[in-house]
Structures are given as structure tokens and as C-alpha cells.
Design a protein around this motif. Structure first.
Motif, PDB file in Angstrom:
ATOM      1  N   SER A 152       6.504  -6.256   3.968  1.00 39.40           N
ATOM      2  CA  SER A 152       6.966  -5.625   5.062  1.00 39.40           C
ATOM      3  C   SER A 152       6.016  -4.425   5.583  1.00 39.40           C
ATOM      4  N   LEU A 153       5.333  -4.247   6.817  1.00 33.79           N
ATOM      5  CA  LEU A 153       4.594  -3.228   7.047  1.00 33.79           C
ATOM      6  C   LEU A 153       5.233  -2.355   7.929  1.00 33.79           C
ATOM      7  N   SER A 154       5.443  -1.231   7.775  1.00 38.39           N
ATOM      8  CA  SER A 154       6.271  -0.071   8.569  1.00 38.39           C
ATOM      9  C   SER A 154       5.728   1.234   8.251  1.00 38.39           C
ATOM     10  N   ASP A 155       6.349   2.176   9.048  1.00 43.36           N
ATOM     11  CA  ASP A 155       5.980   3.503   9.071  1.00 43.36           C
ATOM     12  C   ASP A 155       6.301   4.063   7.386  1.00 43.36           C
ATOM     13  N   ALA A 156       7.337   3.212   6.666  1.00 45.83           N
ATOM     14  CA  ALA A 156       7.463   3.631   5.358  1.00 45.83           C
ATOM     15  C   ALA A 156       6.420   3.239   4.431  1.00 45.83           C
ATOM     16  N   GLY A 157       5.394   2.300   4.901  1.00 46.88           N
ATOM     17  CA  GLY A 157       4.451   1.783   4.166  1.00 46.88           C
ATOM     18  C   GLY A 157       3.895   0.337   3.906  1.00 46.88           C
ATOM     19  N   LEU A 158       3.276  -0.027   3.040  1.00 44.86           N
ATOM     20  CA  LEU A 158       3.155  -1.460   2.819  1.00 44.86           C
ATOM     21  C   LEU A 158       4.112  -1.851   1.557  1.00 44.86           C
ATOM     22  N   ALA A 159       5.051  -2.657   1.619  1.00 38.93           N
ATOM     23  CA  ALA A 159       5.920  -2.904   0.674  1.00 38.93           C
ATOM     24  C   ALA A 159       5.842  -4.489   0.549  1.00 38.93           C
ATOM     25  N   LEU A 160       5.511  -4.763  -0.821  1.00 35.85           N
ATOM     26  CA  LEU A 160       5.662  -6.019  -1.478  1.00 35.85           C
ATOM     27  C   LEU A 160       6.939  -6.678  -1.968  1.00 35.85           C
ATOM     28  N   LYS A 161       7.245  -7.741  -1.749  1.00 44.39           N
ATOM     29  CA  LYS A 161       8.652  -8.517  -2.478  1.00 44.39           C
ATOM     30  C   LYS A 161       8.086  -8.877  -3.824  1.00 44.39           C
ATOM     31  N   LEU A 162       8.663  -8.504  -4.935  1.00 45.62           N
ATOM     32  CA  LEU A 162       8.201  -8.838  -6.264  1.00 45.62           C
ATOM     33  C   LEU A 162       9.501  -9.228  -7.022  1.00 45.62           C
ATOM     34  N   CYS A 163       8.972 -10.103  -8.032  1.00 43.48           N
ATOM     35  CA  CYS A 163      10.122 -10.225  -9.109  1.00 43.48           C
ATOM     36  C   CYS A 163      10.509  -8.965  -9.907  1.00 43.48           C
ATOM     37  N   GLU A 164      11.479  -9.131 -10.629  1.00 37.92           N
ATOM     38  CA  GLU A 164      11.880  -7.838 -11.325  1.00 37.92           C
ATOM     39  C   GLU A 164      10.962  -7.104 -12.300  1.00 37.92           C
ATOM     40  N   ARG A 211       8.010  -5.660 -10.449  1.00 38.06           N
ATOM     41  CA  ARG A 211       8.452  -4.705  -9.464  1.00 38.06           C
ATOM     42  C   ARG A 211       8.763  -3.363 -10.382  1.00 38.06           C
ATOM     43  N   ASP A 212       9.302  -3.557 -11.499  1.00 37.60           N
ATOM     44  CA  ASP A 212       9.254  -2.511 -12.505  1.00 37.60           C
ATOM     45  C   ASP A 212       7.752  -1.713 -12.871  1.00 37.60           C
ATOM     46  N   LYS A 213       6.892  -3.013 -12.928  1.00 36.61           N
ATOM     47  CA  LYS A 213       5.493  -2.569 -13.206  1.00 36.61           C
ATOM     48  C   LYS A 213       4.919  -1.708 -12.144  1.00 36.61           C
TER      49      LYS A 213
END
Length: 123
Positions: free
Chosen positions: A41-53, A56-58
Motif C-alpha cells: 500500500s502506497l499512501s500518505d502513511a508511507g510504503l506498507a508491505l503485507k507480510l507473514c507474522e 512482520r515482527d522482524k
């Protein structure tokens, strides 16, 4: 904070050559797809990546990383993480995280197709 269009350029520059990158406008931002599945997702919040748990924690342990949250009043995402701004300048590191995200969404089971409801016509 970079604008979605600027983030799209950085994403495209860092994307591995084997990732079929496709971007589509989405609610004032941009959704990035790999193999037809949204992974970023690229938005005003930044570049966000969908990740496994585990990944994501790393990523959340890195300074500046945070769960995606479009609005302060909205709940944080359980699957998308905003990458730190410093990572946007490091193409090699960003590419590694893009690879993880793209592989995660490609391996996920397909979502069931919902049947369309037939609307009865009033006479």
C-alpha cells in the motif's frame, strides 16, 4: 513523508525483476500487486508491505517501522507494516523486503469467489 507517486517510483526501482509489478489507484493512494495479488500500500502513511507474522515482527523491530494506520482514529493493520523512511533509500534492503512480501501473497490461498446476488425486479 513521500507522496504515493514518489513511493511508486521507489518501489518500481527496487522491485526484483521476477516480480510482476502492477499498480492501481486506491482510495487516494496506490495499491501495488505482484502476480495479481496486492502486496503493498502506497499512501500518505508511507510504503506498507503485507507480510507473514514472523517477517512482520522482524520488520516492526526496525527503528521507524510501524503498523499501517491510514487515520489516527482507525485501527492499525494486522498484516501491513510501513517501512522506515531510511529503508526507502536503501534499494538492496528494500528489494529483500519486497521479495518477502510478494512471495507471501503469492503463497496465500486464493480467496473464494463470492456469488453475485440476483436482485428481483419490481413490477
Amino acid at each position: 513523508m513521500a507522496r504515493p507517486a514518489d513511493l511508486q517510483k521507489r518501489l518500481a526501482a527496487a522491485a526484483p525483476p521476477d516480480v510482476e509489478l502492477q499498480c492501481k489507484p486506491m482510495f487516494g493512494g496506490i495499491g501495488a500487486y505482484a502476480g495479481g495479488r496486492m502486496f503493498a500500500s502506497l499512501s500518505d502513511a508511507g510504503l506498507a508491505l503485507k507480510l507473514c507474522e514472523v517477517d512482520r515482527d522482524k520488520l516492526l523491530k526496525l527503528p521507524g517501522a510501524k503498523p499501517l494506520q491510514y487515520e489516527p482514529s482507525s485501527p492499525p493493520s494486522k498484516s501491513y507494516v510501513v517501512v522506515p523512511d531510511a529503508m526507502l533509500a536503501n534499494r538492496k534492503t528494500l528489494r529483500a523486503w519486497i521479495e518477502k512480501s510478494a512471495a507471501f501473497v503469492k503463497a496465500a490461498p486464493a480467496r473464494p469467489v463470492r456469488k453475485k446476488r440476483m436482485r428481483s425486479k419490481l413490477r
